[in-house]
Design a protein around this motif. Structure first.
Motif, PDB file in Angstrom:
ATOM      1  N   PRO A 132      -9.983  74.275   0.934  1.00 11.52           N
ATOM      2  CA  PRO A 132     -11.189  73.641   1.451  1.00 11.52           C
ATOM      3  C   PRO A 132     -12.262  74.670   1.796  1.00 11.52           C
ATOM      4  O   PRO A 132     -12.025  75.871   1.718  1.00 11.52           O
ATOM      5  CB  PRO A 132     -10.702  72.904   2.699  1.00 11.52           C
ATOM      6  CG  PRO A 132      -9.539  73.706   3.179  1.00 11.52           C
ATOM      7  CD  PRO A 132      -8.886  74.245   1.923  1.00 11.52           C
ATOM      8  N   GLY A 133     -13.422  74.170   2.211  1.00  7.58           N
ATOM      9  CA  GLY A 133     -14.538  75.032   2.578  1.00  7.58           C
ATOM     10  C   GLY A 133     -14.338  75.678   3.933  1.00  7.58           C
ATOM     11  O   GLY A 133     -13.425  75.344   4.681  1.00  7.58           O
ATOM     12  N   GLY A 134     -15.189  76.636   4.243  1.00  2.00           N
ATOM     13  CA  GLY A 134     -15.187  77.293   5.541  1.00  2.00           C
ATOM     14  C   GLY A 134     -15.165  78.803   5.485  1.00  2.00           C
ATOM     15  O   GLY A 134     -15.571  79.470   6.434  1.00  2.00           O
ATOM     16  N   ILE A 135     -14.710  79.376   4.368  1.00  2.00           N
ATOM     17  CA  ILE A 135     -14.611  80.835   4.273  1.00  2.00           C
ATOM     18  C   ILE A 135     -15.978  81.513   4.351  1.00  2.00           C
ATOM     19  O   ILE A 135     -16.092  82.685   4.711  1.00  2.00           O
ATOM     20  CB  ILE A 135     -13.866  81.262   2.987  1.00  2.00           C
ATOM     21  CG1 ILE A 135     -13.490  82.743   3.075  1.00  2.00           C
ATOM     22  CG2 ILE A 135     -14.672  80.935   1.749  1.00  2.00           C
ATOM     23  CD1 ILE A 135     -12.573  83.215   1.977  1.00  2.00           C
ATOM     24  N   GLU A 136     -17.049  80.748   4.083  1.00  2.00           N
ATOM     25  CA  GLU A 136     -18.389  81.345   4.172  1.00  2.00           C
ATOM     26  C   GLU A 136     -18.670  81.874   5.577  1.00  2.00           C
ATOM     27  O   GLU A 136     -19.479  82.785   5.757  1.00  2.00           O
ATOM     28  CB  GLU A 136     -19.473  80.347   3.740  1.00  2.00           C
ATOM     29  CG  GLU A 136     -19.687  79.192   4.680  1.00  2.00           C
ATOM     30  CD  GLU A 136     -18.711  78.033   4.508  1.00  2.00           C
ATOM     31  OE1 GLU A 136     -18.843  77.058   5.250  1.00  2.00           O
ATOM     32  OE2 GLU A 136     -17.816  78.097   3.634  1.00  2.00           O
ATOM     33  N   GLY A 137     -17.982  81.335   6.577  1.00  2.00           N
ATOM     34  CA  GLY A 137     -18.134  81.830   7.943  1.00  2.00           C
ATOM     35  C   GLY A 137     -17.756  83.292   8.065  1.00  2.00           C
ATOM     36  O   GLY A 137     -18.384  84.051   8.809  1.00  2.00           O
ATOM     37  N   MET A 138     -16.744  83.723   7.323  1.00  2.00           N
ATOM     38  CA  MET A 138     -16.331  85.120   7.349  1.00  2.00           C
ATOM     39  C   MET A 138     -17.437  86.011   6.794  1.00  2.00           C
ATOM     40  O   MET A 138     -17.764  87.048   7.354  1.00  2.00           O
ATOM     41  CB  MET A 138     -15.052  85.321   6.546  1.00  2.00           C
ATOM     42  CG  MET A 138     -14.571  86.767   6.582  1.00  2.00           C
ATOM     43  SD  MET A 138     -13.295  87.123   5.382  1.00  2.00           S
ATOM     44  CE  MET A 138     -14.241  87.117   3.881  1.00  2.00           C
TER      45      MET A 138
END
Length: 155
Positions: free
Chosen positions: A110-116
């Protein structure tokens, strides 16, 4: 998600990334209802992230332009222009760019790795602080916060 999402290039967030490369956030979790993240790297020869694994997402990596060495669970492979790889979560991996420049597409679900990337990188619309760098400490902090496990140094 019940609505389509469109972002022209000038609307996509661009971040300074490792070794002076660039990471563009093409689609983030907010735009996709958490379903996926799509990003694009523009990097130079020698760029290599720390050897790592994802605990939250699977990753698809496509080399649009250039060449790279890829390590997946300690197996070394060559990735050439147009090559694509699927990296399931919890499988250690890393790469090193071997061409003068490279253009890579990353899709994570899923999405969310852009936070890193946002945590450790620098938004290119902001002034560059003198001496800015993505230090190992900042990278480790961002990785830990977003479910990445650093397994070792770059290959």
């Amino acid at each position: 998600m019940t609505m389509a999402y469109l972002a022209q290039p000038e609307q996509q967030q661009r971040l300074e990334w490792l070794d002076g490369g660039e990471f563009a956030v093409l689609l983030d979790a907010a735009a996709t209802g958490g379903q996926l993240t799509v990003g694009r790297f523009s990097v130079a020869k020698g760029e290599a992230p720390l050897y790592h694994k994802h605990t939250r997402e699977d990753e698809v990596f496509m080399l649009i332009k250039g060449s790279a060495l890829l390590w997946c669970d300690d197996e070394e492979m060559e990735l050439t222009e147009g090559g694509i790889v699927f990296l399931p979560r919890n499988v250690p991996h890393g790469y090193r760019i071997t061409s003068d420049t490279a253009d890579l597409l990353m899709i994570c679900t899923p999405g969310g790795i852009e936070g890193m990337f946002r945590h450790a990188g620098r938004d290119l619309t902001t002034p560059r602080p003198e001496g800015f760098e993505i230090s190992r400490d900042l990278m480790a902090e961002a990785a830990d916060r977003y479910g990445q496990v650093i397994v070792g140094p770059p290959r």
